[in-house]
Design an enzyme around this catalytic site. Structure first.
Site, mmCIF file in Angstrom:
data_model
loop_
_atom_site.group_PDB
_atom_site.id
_atom_site.type_symbol
_atom_site.label_atom_id
_atom_site.label_comp_id
_atom_site.label_asym_id
_atom_site.label_seq_id
_atom_site.Cartn_x
_atom_site.Cartn_y
_atom_site.Cartn_z
ATOM 1 N N ARG A 28 0.732 -1.125 -0.014
ATOM 2 C CA ARG A 28 0.082 -0.177 0.237
ATOM 3 C C ARG A 28 0.828 1.127 -0.146
ATOM 4 O O ARG A 28 1.009 1.995 -0.945
ATOM 5 C CB ARG A 28 -0.930 -0.117 1.249
ATOM 6 C CG ARG A 28 -1.947 0.825 1.034
ATOM 7 C CD ARG A 28 -1.861 2.329 1.345
ATOM 8 N NE ARG A 28 -1.168 2.433 2.738
ATOM 9 C CZ ARG A 28 -0.955 3.818 3.520
ATOM 10 N NH1 ARG A 28 -0.620 4.742 2.660
ATOM 11 N NH2 ARG A 28 -0.315 3.760 4.448
ATOM 12 N N ASP A 29 1.597 1.409 0.949
ATOM 13 C CA ASP A 29 2.353 2.657 1.276
ATOM 14 C C ASP A 29 3.466 3.018 0.313
ATOM 15 O O ASP A 29 3.698 3.824 -0.258
ATOM 16 C CB ASP A 29 2.745 2.864 2.739
ATOM 17 C CG ASP A 29 3.049 4.404 3.050
ATOM 18 O OD1 ASP A 29 3.251 5.156 2.028
ATOM 19 O OD2 ASP A 29 3.113 4.405 4.141
ATOM 20 N N HIS A 222 4.017 4.454 12.866
ATOM 21 C CA HIS A 222 4.232 4.228 11.372
ATOM 22 C C HIS A 222 5.284 5.291 11.016
ATOM 23 O O HIS A 222 4.991 6.631 11.127
ATOM 24 C CB HIS A 222 2.752 4.546 10.888
ATOM 25 C CG HIS A 222 3.022 4.586 9.190
ATOM 26 N ND1 HIS A 222 2.794 3.443 8.512
ATOM 27 C CD2 HIS A 222 3.511 5.430 8.454
ATOM 28 C CE1 HIS A 222 2.651 3.947 7.051
ATOM 29 N NE2 HIS A 222 3.482 5.089 7.056
ATOM 30 N N CYS A 255 11.303 8.996 -0.902
ATOM 31 C CA CYS A 255 10.478 10.128 -0.521
ATOM 32 C C CYS A 255 10.778 11.526 -1.442
ATOM 33 O O CYS A 255 12.137 11.486 -1.630
ATOM 34 C CB CYS A 255 11.058 10.577 0.952
ATOM 35 S SG CYS A 255 10.448 12.006 1.544
ATOM 36 N N ASN A 264 9.179 4.370 4.123
ATOM 37 C CA ASN A 264 9.127 3.712 5.139
ATOM 38 C C ASN A 264 10.209 3.211 6.008
ATOM 39 O O ASN A 264 11.205 2.595 5.498
ATOM 40 C CB ASN A 264 7.962 2.488 5.021
ATOM 41 C CG ASN A 264 6.500 3.173 4.640
ATOM 42 O OD1 ASN A 264 5.846 3.685 5.442
ATOM 43 N ND2 ASN A 264 6.065 2.931 3.452
HETATM 44 ZN ZN ZN Z 1 3.668 5.978 5.545
#
Ligand code: ZN
Length: 323
Positions: A28-29, A222, A255, A264
Site C-alpha cells: 500500500r504505502d 508508522h 521520498c 517507510n
Molecule cells: Zn507512510
C-alpha cells in the site's frame, strides 16, 4: 552442613518472549509512492513471499478510484488473494465511506483510515477539515457495525509529528484528535510520521500522551526513514509500550522531499533490530530478505533500501534465521 560453592545457575529463559507485531505496508504505502504500476500477478507473488516469511499483518492496498491511483486498480482481487492465505490479518486503507463499502465487500479483515493531525494537510490531501474527517469516520464505524461487526477499524493519524505544509503540529492537537476518534468508535489510533520529521524524544512524549488520553486504543507506530531516524523512532515507541510497527520491505516508496532516502522504515532492518534484542517478531529474516526478489521482479529498476540485506546476518545470529 557445609555450604558447597556452586557454579552460578544459567539464567532461566523467560517463559514468554516479549513480542511485537510487524505490519507490512509495502503493497500500500510503498506502491502508492512509486511511478510504476506493478502487474497484478507480480503483486500476488510478492504477497505470497511476504506471507511465507511469517508476517502476521499486511496492508495490501487502498480502496481509492483507479484514476487517482492506478497502482491500486486491482485492490479487490489482491484482497481476495491475500485473505485466502492463512494466519495473517489483511488490511486495506479506505479514505471514505465508498472505499469502506468496497473493502468490506472484498472481505478485508481490518480497515485503516488516514486522518491528518495537521489541518492544512487534511484540507490539501482530502479537501476536508479534521472535524469533517471525524464525521466520515463515524459513518464508516456505523457501516462496520451494521455489516461487519468483527472488523476492527484503525486510524493512521498522518502528520502527527509535523507537516510539510504547516510545519510543527502541536501535541495538544494530536491528543485532541485522538480523543475525537476514540469517541467516534474506532478500535486503534496509530501515529504516523508521514513526512519524516519525528525524533525519538517527541515519539516517546506523544505516544505517552496519547496513551494517557485513549488508553488501549493507542495503535501502531508508522515511521518513515526520510532523515535516517526511522529505527530510532521505532525503538523510542517500543520503550513507551508500543507493540505494533508499520514497515515496508526494502523501504519501498522513497521520498520525493529527500532524494536517496527510503520511505517507510525498512522491514528487514526493523525485524533484525527486534530479533537481535530478543524481541519476537514471528518473522523469519532469511525468508523476508528472500522476498525482495519477488519485489524486484515486479518493479524492475526501482531503488530498494535496507542495511541488513546488504550486510547479511551476523555469524551466530539467534533470530528466526533459517532460510
Ligand atoms: Zn507512510
Amino acid at each position: 552442613m557445609h555450604a558447597h560453592p556452586k557454579a552460578p545457575a544459567p539464567p532461566a529463559a523467560p517463559a514468554v518472549l516479549p513480542t511485537v507485531l510487524i505490519s507490512e505496508v509495502g503493497p500500500r504505502d510503498g506502491l502508492q509512492s512509486v511511478q510504476a504500476v506493478m502487474p497484478t500477478a507480480y503483486k500476488l507473488a510478492w504477497i505470497d513471499a511476504l506471507h511465507t516469511s511469517g508476517l502476521r499483518e499486511i496492508e495490501v492496498g487502498s480502496f481509492v478510484p483507479a484514476r487517482a491511483l492506478p497502482q491500486m486498480a486491482d485492490v479487490a482481487d489482491v484482497v481476495r488473494h491475500a485473505t485466502a492465505l492463512p494466519g495473517w490479518v489483511v488490511m486495506a486503507l479506505v479514505p471514505n465511506l465508498r472505499g469502506a463499502e468496497a473493502a468490506l465487500a472484498a472481505g478485508v479483515h481490518k480497515l485503516t483510515i488516514p486522518v491528518s493531525a495537521s489541518e492544512a494537510h487534511s484540507l490539501a490531501n482530502v479537501r476536508r477539515s479534521r472535524v469533517e474527517m471525524v464525521a466520515v469516520v463515524r459513518e464508516i464505524v456505523a457501516l462496520r457495525d451494521a455489516v461487519a461487526p468483527g472488523v476492527p477499524i484503525e486510524i493512521g493519524m498522518s502528520t502527527a509529528f509535523g507537516c510539510t505544509l504547516q510545519g510543527a503540529v502541536a501535541d495538544d492537537e494530536v491528543v485532541w484528535l485522538a480523543e475525537q476518534l476514540a469517541a467516534a468508535g474506532v478500535d486503534e489510533i496509530g501515529l504516523s510520521d508521514t513526512t519524516g520529521m519525528a525524533n525519538p524524544a517527541q515519539v516517546r512524549r506523544l505516544f505517552q500522551r496519547v496513551r494517557a488520553a485513549v488508553g488501549d486504543k493507542t495503535g501502531s507506530a508508522h515511521m518513515h526513514n526520510t532523515r535516517g531516524l526511522g529505527l530510532a523512532n521505532c525503538l523510542a515507541a517500543y520503550d513507551v509500550g508500543v507493540r505494533t510497527f508499520d514497515a515496508s520491505l526494502g523501504g519501498l516508496g522513497g521520498c520525493p522531499y529527500a532524494p536517496g532516502a527510503s520511505g517507510n522504515v525498512v522491514t528487514e532492518d526493523l525485524v533484525f533490530m527486534f530479533e537481535a534484542m530478543g524481541v519476537d517478531t514471528g518473522v523469519n529474516l532469511g525468508r523476508l530478505i528472500a522476498a525482495r526478489e519477488a519485489l524486484k521482479a515486479g518493479l524492475p529498476g526501482e531503488a530498494l533500501y535496507g542495511m541488513t540485506p546488504e550486510a547479511g546476518l551476523p555469524k551466530g545470529f539467534a533470530g528466526r534465521r533459517t532460510a
